[in-house]
Design a protein around this motif. Structure first.
Motif, PDB file in Angstrom:
ATOM      1  N   LEU A   6       0.826  -1.196   0.000  1.00 15.37           N
ATOM      2  CA  LEU A   6       0.000   0.000   0.000  1.00 15.37           C
ATOM      3  C   LEU A   6       0.868   1.256   0.000  1.00 15.37           C
ATOM      4  O   LEU A   6       1.806   1.369   0.789  1.00 15.37           O
ATOM      5  CB  LEU A   6      -0.917  -0.014   1.215  1.00 15.37           C
ATOM      6  CG  LEU A   6      -2.303   0.585   1.075  1.00 15.37           C
ATOM      7  CD1 LEU A   6      -3.061  -0.027  -0.087  1.00 15.37           C
ATOM      8  CD2 LEU A   6      -3.097   0.418   2.336  1.00 15.37           C
ATOM      9  N   ASP A   7       0.558   2.166  -0.911  1.00 13.68           N
ATOM     10  CA  ASP A   7       1.243   3.448  -1.011  1.00 13.68           C
ATOM     11  C   ASP A   7       1.170   4.179   0.339  1.00 13.68           C
ATOM     12  O   ASP A   7       0.140   4.155   1.020  1.00 13.68           O
ATOM     13  CB  ASP A   7       0.560   4.276  -2.106  1.00 13.68           C
ATOM     14  CG  ASP A   7       1.105   5.669  -2.211  1.00 13.68           C
ATOM     15  OD1 ASP A   7       2.167   5.838  -2.834  1.00 13.68           O
ATOM     16  OD2 ASP A   7       0.463   6.590  -1.648  1.00 13.68           O
ATOM     17  N   LYS A   8       2.267   4.855   0.702  1.00 11.49           N
ATOM     18  CA  LYS A   8       2.363   5.534   2.000  1.00 11.49           C
ATOM     19  C   LYS A   8       1.263   6.588   2.191  1.00 11.49           C
ATOM     20  O   LYS A   8       0.601   6.625   3.222  1.00 11.49           O
ATOM     21  CB  LYS A   8       3.744   6.180   2.143  1.00 11.49           C
ATOM     22  CG  LYS A   8       3.956   6.872   3.471  1.00 11.49           C
ATOM     23  CD  LYS A   8       5.329   7.503   3.564  1.00 11.49           C
ATOM     24  CE  LYS A   8       5.462   8.255   4.876  1.00 11.49           C
ATOM     25  NZ  LYS A   8       6.735   8.946   4.983  1.00 11.49           N
ATOM     26  N   GLN A  12      -1.769   6.535   4.875  1.00 11.36           N
ATOM     27  CA  GLN A  12      -1.963   7.649   5.813  1.00 11.36           C
ATOM     28  C   GLN A  12      -3.388   8.187   5.729  1.00 11.36           C
ATOM     29  O   GLN A  12      -3.974   8.546   6.752  1.00 11.36           O
ATOM     30  CB  GLN A  12      -0.962   8.768   5.530  1.00 11.36           C
ATOM     31  CG  GLN A  12       0.442   8.439   5.971  1.00 11.36           C
ATOM     32  CD  GLN A  12       1.461   9.494   5.555  1.00 11.36           C
ATOM     33  OE1 GLN A  12       1.218  10.323   4.684  1.00 11.36           O
ATOM     34  NE2 GLN A  12       2.622   9.449   6.185  1.00 11.36           N
ATOM     35  N   THR A  13      -3.947   8.231   4.522  1.00  8.62           N
ATOM     36  CA  THR A  13      -5.334   8.692   4.356  1.00  8.62           C
ATOM     37  C   THR A  13      -6.286   7.791   5.128  1.00  8.62           C
ATOM     38  O   THR A  13      -7.134   8.264   5.891  1.00  8.62           O
ATOM     39  CB  THR A  13      -5.720   8.712   2.853  1.00  8.62           C
ATOM     40  OG1 THR A  13      -4.896   9.671   2.194  1.00  8.62           O
ATOM     41  CG2 THR A  13      -7.173   9.061   2.652  1.00  8.62           C
ATOM     42  N   VAL A  14      -6.142   6.487   4.944  1.00  9.04           N
ATOM     43  CA  VAL A  14      -7.015   5.528   5.625  1.00  9.04           C
ATOM     44  C   VAL A  14      -6.830   5.633   7.140  1.00  9.04           C
ATOM     45  O   VAL A  14      -7.802   5.720   7.895  1.00  9.04           O
ATOM     46  CB  VAL A  14      -6.751   4.088   5.120  1.00  9.04           C
ATOM     47  CG1 VAL A  14      -7.482   3.062   5.972  1.00  9.04           C
ATOM     48  CG2 VAL A  14      -7.147   3.960   3.655  1.00  9.04           C
ATOM     49  N   CYS A  15      -5.588   5.652   7.592  1.00  7.92           N
ATOM     50  CA  CYS A  15      -5.306   5.711   9.031  1.00  7.92           C
ATOM     51  C   CYS A  15      -5.811   6.994   9.674  1.00  7.92           C
ATOM     52  O   CYS A  15      -6.354   6.972  10.784  1.00  7.92           O
ATOM     53  CB  CYS A  15      -3.813   5.558   9.291  1.00  7.92           C
ATOM     54  SG  CYS A  15      -3.215   3.892   8.985  1.00  7.92           S
ATOM     55  N   LEU A 169      -4.461   4.124  -9.230  1.00  6.33           N
ATOM     56  CA  LEU A 169      -5.412   5.237  -9.307  1.00  6.33           C
ATOM     57  C   LEU A 169      -5.568   5.904  -7.939  1.00  6.33           C
ATOM     58  O   LEU A 169      -5.468   7.128  -7.812  1.00  6.33           O
ATOM     59  CB  LEU A 169      -6.772   4.737  -9.806  1.00  6.33           C
ATOM     60  CG  LEU A 169      -7.922   5.729  -9.766  1.00  6.33           C
ATOM     61  CD1 LEU A 169      -7.680   6.891 -10.726  1.00  6.33           C
ATOM     62  CD2 LEU A 169      -9.241   5.025 -10.092  1.00  6.33           C
ATOM     63  N   ALA A 170      -5.813   5.084  -6.908  1.00  7.16           N
ATOM     64  CA  ALA A 170      -6.033   5.625  -5.561  1.00  7.16           C
ATOM     65  C   ALA A 170      -4.779   6.309  -5.021  1.00  7.16           C
ATOM     66  O   ALA A 170      -4.869   7.359  -4.379  1.00  7.16           O
ATOM     67  CB  ALA A 170      -6.488   4.512  -4.623  1.00  7.16           C
ATOM     68  N   ALA A 171      -3.607   5.743  -5.287  1.00  7.73           N
ATOM     69  CA  ALA A 171      -2.363   6.346  -4.808  1.00  7.73           C
ATOM     70  C   ALA A 171      -2.128   7.692  -5.472  1.00  7.73           C
ATOM     71  O   ALA A 171      -1.713   8.661  -4.809  1.00  7.73           O
ATOM     72  CB  ALA A 171      -1.187   5.401  -5.082  1.00  7.73           C
ATOM     73  N   GLU A 172      -2.392   7.773  -6.766  1.00  2.00           N
ATOM     74  CA  GLU A 172      -2.237   9.052  -7.473  1.00  2.00           C
ATOM     75  C   GLU A 172      -3.169  10.108  -6.882  1.00  2.00           C
ATOM     76  O   GLU A 172      -2.772  11.237  -6.629  1.00  2.00           O
ATOM     77  CB  GLU A 172      -2.539   8.863  -8.961  1.00  2.00           C
ATOM     78  CG  GLU A 172      -2.432  10.142  -9.759  1.00  2.00           C
ATOM     79  CD  GLU A 172      -2.872   9.951 -11.210  1.00  2.00           C
ATOM     80  OE1 GLU A 172      -3.357  10.932 -11.789  1.00  2.00           O
ATOM     81  OE2 GLU A 172      -2.733   8.834 -11.741  1.00  2.00           O
TER      82      GLU A 172
END
Length: 184
Positions: A6-8, A12-15, A169-172
């Motif tokens: 998972l992209d950092k 961080q967004t989820v957390c 897509l979500a990471a971008e």
């Protein structure tokens, strides 16, 4: 095709969404925790939507995929969208979707196993005054709803790990979200 890390920024967004809701809930700021939950669903839905469109269809699609996860509940994704609109726009249960007879009203309970009749009695005056039929009222356990949301975030992150296209897509898009650097 294996799992991707998972992209950092995505993680961080989820957390940060989970942490914000946890802090609000621990401080008994329940309507704010619900507002944050609905806002977080909006963000998660935007992360996995092509383009920059964000709205009811994207919210409901995310809810159906990750929140409901194929399970039939006492409410629908449309009911949750209506509840989100009511809470975020006015702080009330009612929304345009309810007034247009396209969704039910969601009221939240915080006492496990509280009888429906007891809760309806508490809000009954308002329902009678506003001519709201009891059949249009869905009672949802607030704590179970928050837990279901946290579980939906787990399902979403698993989907991100298993779908490299969705992850990219979500990471971008996560990189476009506001972030703050705190000065010490």
């Amino acid at each position: 095709m294996g799992q991707v890390k998972l992209d950092k920024l995505l993680w961080q967004t989820v957390c940060s969404e989970m942490e914000a809701i946890k802090v609000l809930q621990q401080n008994k700021l329940h309507s704010h925790a619900l507002s944050s939950m609905y806002s977080a669903i909006d963000k998660m839905a935007w992360l996995c939507t092509l383009g920059n469109k964000s709205g009811g269809n994207e919210f409901k699609k995310w809810v159906d995929s990750y929140f409901m996860a194929g399970e039939a509940l006492e409410y629908t994704s449309k009911d949750l969208w209506a509840a989100r609109c009511g809470l975020l726009h006015t702080g009330a249960a009612e929304s345009d979707l309810y007034r247009d007879d396209k969704a039910n009203l969601i009221y939240y309970t915080t006492k496990p196993n509280q009888a429906r009749e007891e809760i309806i009695e508490i809000i009954g005056g308002y329902l009678r005054d506003e001519k709201i039929p009891e059949s249009k009222v869905v009672l949802v356990d607030y704590f179970a709803l928050i837990i279901r949301f946290l579980e939906s975030l787990q399902r979403f992150t698993e989907a991100l790990k298993n779908d490299s296209q969705l992850h990219s897509l979500a990471a971008e898009k996560a990189g476009k979200q506001l972030g703050f650097t705190v000065r010490e």
